[in-house]
Design an enzyme around this catalytic site. Structure first.
Site, PDB file in Angstrom:
ATOM      1  N   HIS A  80     -10.963   9.872   7.548  1.00 27.03           N
ATOM      2  CA  HIS A  80     -10.908   8.521   7.828  1.00 27.03           C
ATOM      3  C   HIS A  80     -10.382   8.140   8.966  1.00 27.03           C
ATOM      4  CE1 HIS A  80     -10.290   4.640   6.261  1.00 27.03           C
ATOM      5  NE2 HIS A  80      -8.872   4.596   6.450  1.00 27.03           N
ATOM      6  N   ARG A 125      -1.151   8.863   1.904  1.00 23.24           N
ATOM      7  CA  ARG A 125      -2.518   9.390   1.836  1.00 23.24           C
ATOM      8  C   ARG A 125      -2.512  10.952   1.839  1.00 23.24           C
ATOM      9  NH1 ARG A 125      -5.539   4.936   5.710  1.00 23.24           N
ATOM     10  NH2 ARG A 125      -5.325   3.230   4.418  1.00 23.24           N
ATOM     11  N   GLU A 140       0.848  -1.217   0.000  1.00 18.67           N
ATOM     12  CA  GLU A 140      -0.121   0.027  -0.112  1.00 18.67           C
ATOM     13  C   GLU A 140       0.885   1.185   0.011  1.00 18.67           C
ATOM     14  OE1 GLU A 140      -2.811  -0.145   2.979  1.00 18.67           O
ATOM     15  OE2 GLU A 140      -3.918  -1.975   2.293  1.00 18.67           O
TER      16      GLU A 140
END
Length: 529
Positions: free
Chosen positions: A347, A286, A115
């Site tokens: 998030h 992110r 990721e």
């Protein structure tokens, strides 16, 4: 008032709370209190996976370095080392509990994905629904243990401290909690020698969030009112890719879609824009990706951007993302043939209650684990798939410390009953509903992905007005779940805005146009009650 006495009270039934309870249950009687159903927390929603060094070429040093880089230097290195080095053992224990991690090829035990922000493939997963599989395994183990009592539909109001009703700062021993029973509407008392906060984050402070409805920052607000320090609340992680759909709120499109080759595109032109912002393109951390999407949406007046993995083979997409594929198909989107409309959404809460490596807070008898905490692991931005990991390592650490120091934890004294003699039933529910909406709207508009001092000051002004209104309301009417959550939301909004105004730089998830550079020294924001 109903009173319940256990050895340890655990607030929250997700990964952190259940891990703590299962480890404690060998030695003591544990009550696990859930706000709604046991599976309603954030754990069950986690799609991606759990990061751990399991690949031959990978090292602890590499995982530590990736975490520190993502955290923009604000991480506590000792905490990062502690969590990373305990990760493989945590995965083994989950496998032993029956979590069916995807098997690997001939020479690897499990299939590992990669990721954003990770330099190796190190994410174990169960398809694209890892959290659900973990939640089911932990719940099954907890239900099977006679020393664990699982209590759903209990909305915790406040921690019970030394001489309950007075303010404490670092002195008041915590003896348990007052909680409102959703079914009866009555307040009940739960006491124990130790209490563990595992209440998750504060995502619902924002209009758009991937967090479940119950993520209203309850543990952070309760700990603050009781006298705990709260740290780094300005670092709110916005997931770059939440499905844009007016019917379906909060459906997350996992990071792994980008990890397996998904591209972010401008809808009209099909231009792939991430390489314009960062050499790592879609695999950038992110915060970088979320800001880039936010920038393009605002610059071009878009409602969303496209996430496209349709250039990969159809079978590959279906095999890797079966749940997302099925969900989107039900909404008329075939991700094997067309792009997915996405927007950023709140998030993860990187800040929270200050804890040490044993999960201890500032208050004796009170521990905390998981997203409710600021342990030093995440710094200014959480690295993907380190969140579930933190829950397992700190849930276990808190349990271990409680058991090792059991003789030093005194029995609870008699506790004052909850006093409802001067309040009445609410006759103005509209105030609660309106204020809830207002908080989430101004937090999204003024305290979002990109900030300015002027916007933050506007938010601070609104917080103070609403705070007074909510306190007046709280003092006059019987507690109810929505009112308890509203009171916590406004408390947490206040902590976020105060922290954001305090930080005169841009670092990690906190990006302000008034202070766009990063200062040479990384310093935690610590608020003291």
């Amino acid at each position: 008032m109903a009173e319940h006495t256990y050895d340890v009270i655990v607030i929250g039934s997700g990964a952190a709370g259940l891990t703590a309870a299962i480890n404690l249950a060998e030695h003591c009687r544990v009550a696990v209190i859930a706000k709604g159903a046991l599976s309603d927390g954030s754990t069950a929603w986690a799609q991606g996976g759990i990061a751990a060094v399991l690949e031959p070429g990978d090292t602890f040093d590499s995982h530590i370095e990736d975490t520190m880089v993502a955290g923009a230097g604000l991480n506590n290195r000792a905490t990062v080392e502690f969590v990373v080095e305990n990760a493989p053992a945590a995965i083994e224990r989950l496998a032993a509990l029956g979590v069916p991690f995807n098997p690997g090829g001939e020479d690897e035990r499990w299939h590992l994905t990669r990721e954003g922000g990770h330099s190796h493939r190190r994410i174990v997963h169960v398809d694209d629904a890892t959290g659900w599989a973990v939640q089911q395994a932990l719940e099954a183990a907890a239900k099977a243990n006679p020393n664990i009592t699982l209590i759903p539909d209990m909305v915790v109001i406040d921690l019970v401290t030394g001489r309950h009703g007075e303010r404490y700062s670092g002195e008041g021993h915590v003896w348990g909690v007052y909680a409102c029973n959703r079914r009866t509407g009555r307040v009940e008392l739960f006491t124990g020698r130790a209490t563990i906060l595992a209440t998750g984050g504060a995502g619902r402070t924002y209009l758009y969030s991937t967090a479940p409805r119950g993520a209203t920052g309850d543990g952070i607000a309760m700990a603050w009112r009781a006298g705990c320090r709260i740290s780094n609340m300005e670092f709110m992680q916005f997931h770059p890719t939440c499905l844009y759909n007016l019917e379906v709120k909060n459906f997350l499109i996992t990071e792994a879609v980008r990890g397996e080759g998904g591209h972010l595109l401008i809808p009209e032109t099909g231009h792939r824009f991430m390489p314009d912002f960062d050499s790592r393109a879609e695999l950038a951390p992110r915060d970088v990706v979320a800001r880039a999407i936010d920038h393009e949406i605002k610059r071009l007046g878009l409602d969303y951007v496209h996430l496209d993995i349709s250039h990969r083979p159809e079978e590959f997409v279906k095999e890797h993302f079966p749940n997302i594929y099925e969900k989107l198909l039900g909404l008329g989107i075939d991700m094997t043939k067309e792009p997915i409309p996405v927007v950023p959404a709140q998030h993860y809460t990187c800040g929270g209650v200050v804890v040490d490596l044993d999960g201890r807070t500032d208050l004796p008898g009170l521990y905390a684990a998981g997203e409710v905490t600021q342990s030093g692991l995440h710094g200014a931005n959480r690295l993907a798939s380190n969140s579930l990991l933190e829950c397992f390592v700190f849930g276990e650490a808190a349990a271990r410390h409680i058991i090792a120091n059991w003789e030093d934890l005194p029995e609870p004294p008699p506790i004052r009953p909850w006093d409802e003699s001067r309040v009445t039933d609410s006759d103005e529910e509209v105030i609660v509903a309106h204020n809830w909406r207002e908080i989430r709207r101004f937090m999204w508009d003024y305290v979002g992905i990109v900030r300015t001092t002027k916007r933050l000051e506007r938010a601070a002004h609104r917080v103070q007005l609403l705070r007074q209104e909510v306190e007046d309301y709280y003092g006059n009417f019987r507690v109810a779940p929505d009112l308890i959550e509203l009171r916590n939301l406004i408390e947490v909004a206040n902590l976020i805005v105060r922290s954001a105004l305090h930080r005169k730089e841009s670092r990690g998830l906190h990006y302000t146009l008034d202070y766009p550079t990063t200062l040479p020294q990384a310093i935690d924001t610590i608020l003291v009650p």
